[in-house]
Design an enzyme around this catalytic site. Structure first.
Site, PDB file in Angstrom:
ATOM      1  N   ALA A 169       0.937  -1.339   0.145  1.00  0.00           N
ATOM      2  CA  ALA A 169       0.109  -0.110   0.092  1.00  0.00           C
ATOM      3  C   ALA A 169       0.841   1.268   0.058  1.00  0.00           C
ATOM      4  CB  ALA A 169      -0.796  -0.064   1.295  1.00  0.00           C
ATOM      5  N   LYS A 170       2.149   1.145   0.367  1.00  0.00           N
ATOM      6  CA  LYS A 170       2.980   2.270   0.336  1.00  0.00           C
ATOM      7  C   LYS A 170       2.779   3.416   0.921  1.00  0.00           C
ATOM      8  CE  LYS A 170       5.431   0.680  -3.965  1.00  0.00           C
ATOM      9  NZ  LYS A 170       4.489  -0.605  -4.339  1.00  0.00           N
ATOM     10  N   ARG A 171       2.012   3.136   2.099  1.00  0.00           N
ATOM     11  CA  ARG A 171       1.444   4.306   3.017  1.00  0.00           C
ATOM     12  C   ARG A 171       2.523   5.139   3.507  1.00  0.00           C
ATOM     13  NH1 ARG A 171      -2.645   2.909   0.098  1.00  0.00           N
ATOM     14  NH2 ARG A 171      -4.704   2.466   1.349  1.00  0.00           N
TER      15      ARG A 171
END
Length: 280
Positions: free
Chosen positions: A97-99
């Site tokens: 999700a590369k938050r």
């Protein structure tokens, strides 16, 4: 109670099942290649098939959240089910999700994916540190509490990444190396493997100028369709190659929707990677 730390669970899974991570990436063109519609029914069929084919066999499955989110709440429901079923079958799930954010917003992202009773709880989460490594503190703390892990973007294979990751700081180190240093510090007391890993592209060539020995896993996209091979791993990662988790997505998924073909492709990649690591 929290789980056994992610690093320990990942080490065991890699030793038992081989060091392979397969993406669950239901983008529109791949759905079409499978003869599926670009709709919820297609998404459900795609995800269910990948989980059925691979969750009992590979160490890690990595769903790309964006390809589910684009369908709204119904897509998120499919993602929740896929995560639940994959973990129940024994695969570790890394949510891609590369938050990355600050303060309470970063804490909310962490709770979404790293809180034990959350519907989308995953064994690990990909995160972006480019609001400053310290901005990840809520995710680091909750991951430790839950027995989960993080994969921090450090040296990515996309060409645009270099303008940030290769920027040189006042202390002479570039930003990518700085992120690796932070992760080494997080993992200092963890055995047999730390739970805080880095994303490092398998297509980057010789990385001997970087200290990749962070006592944590190195999630390595780029094997297969992006051009890297199992034989390249030792040259890229050097002595850290045993801690590499090579990610293959299109290279495996293009063989669907045939379950046996998906399994055979994943097994082939796992064998090639295992042999390359053993020979390094």
């Amino acid at each position: 109670m929290s789980l056994e730390p992610f690093g320990a669970r990942l080490r065991r899974a890699m030793d038992e099942r081989g060091p392979l991570c397969v993406g669950i990436d239901p983008h529109a063109s791949l759905l079409a290649d499978w003869g599926l519609g670009d709709d919820i029914a297609g998404l459900e069929r795609f995800s269910r098939t990948v989980v059925e084919a691979l969750a009992e066999r590979v160490a890690v499955l990595k769903p790309q959240s964006a390809f589910f989110e684009r369908f709204g709440s119904r897509g998120i429901a499919v993602l929740e089910k896929s995560v639940e079923e994959a973990r129940a079958a024994g695969a570790l799930v890394v949510m891609d999700a590369k938050r990355g954010d600050i303060g309470s917003t970063m804490a909310a992202y962490a709770e979404t994916f790293l809180r034990k009773d959350a519907p989308l709880f995953s064994d690990a989460l990909t995160v972006s540190p480019y609001l400053g490594y310290g901005s990840l503190k809520p995710a680091v703390e909750l991951a430790r509490e839950s027995g989960a892990g993080l994969f921090v973007l450090a040296l990515t294979s996309n060409p645009e990444g270099g303008e940030v990751q290769h920027a040189v700081r006042a202390d002479g180190r570039n930003v990518g190396a700085t992120m690796l240093g932070h992760l080494a510090a997080e993992n200092a007391d963890e055995r047999p493997l730390g739970s805080f890993g880095a994303v490092v592209g398998a297509t980057l060539g010789d990385l001997s100028s970087y200290d990749l020995d962070i006592n944590g896993p190195l999630l390595a996209p780029g094997i297969g369709a992006q051009g890297a091979t199992a034989a390249d791993l030792a040259g890229v990662f050097g002595a850290a190659v045993r801690n590499v988790v090579p990610n293959v997505s299109r290279g495996v998924l293009r063989h669907g929707p045939d379950v046996m073909a998906l399994r055979e492709s994943a097994e082939g990649f796992a064998e090639e990677i295992g042999a390359a690591v053993a020979a390094a």
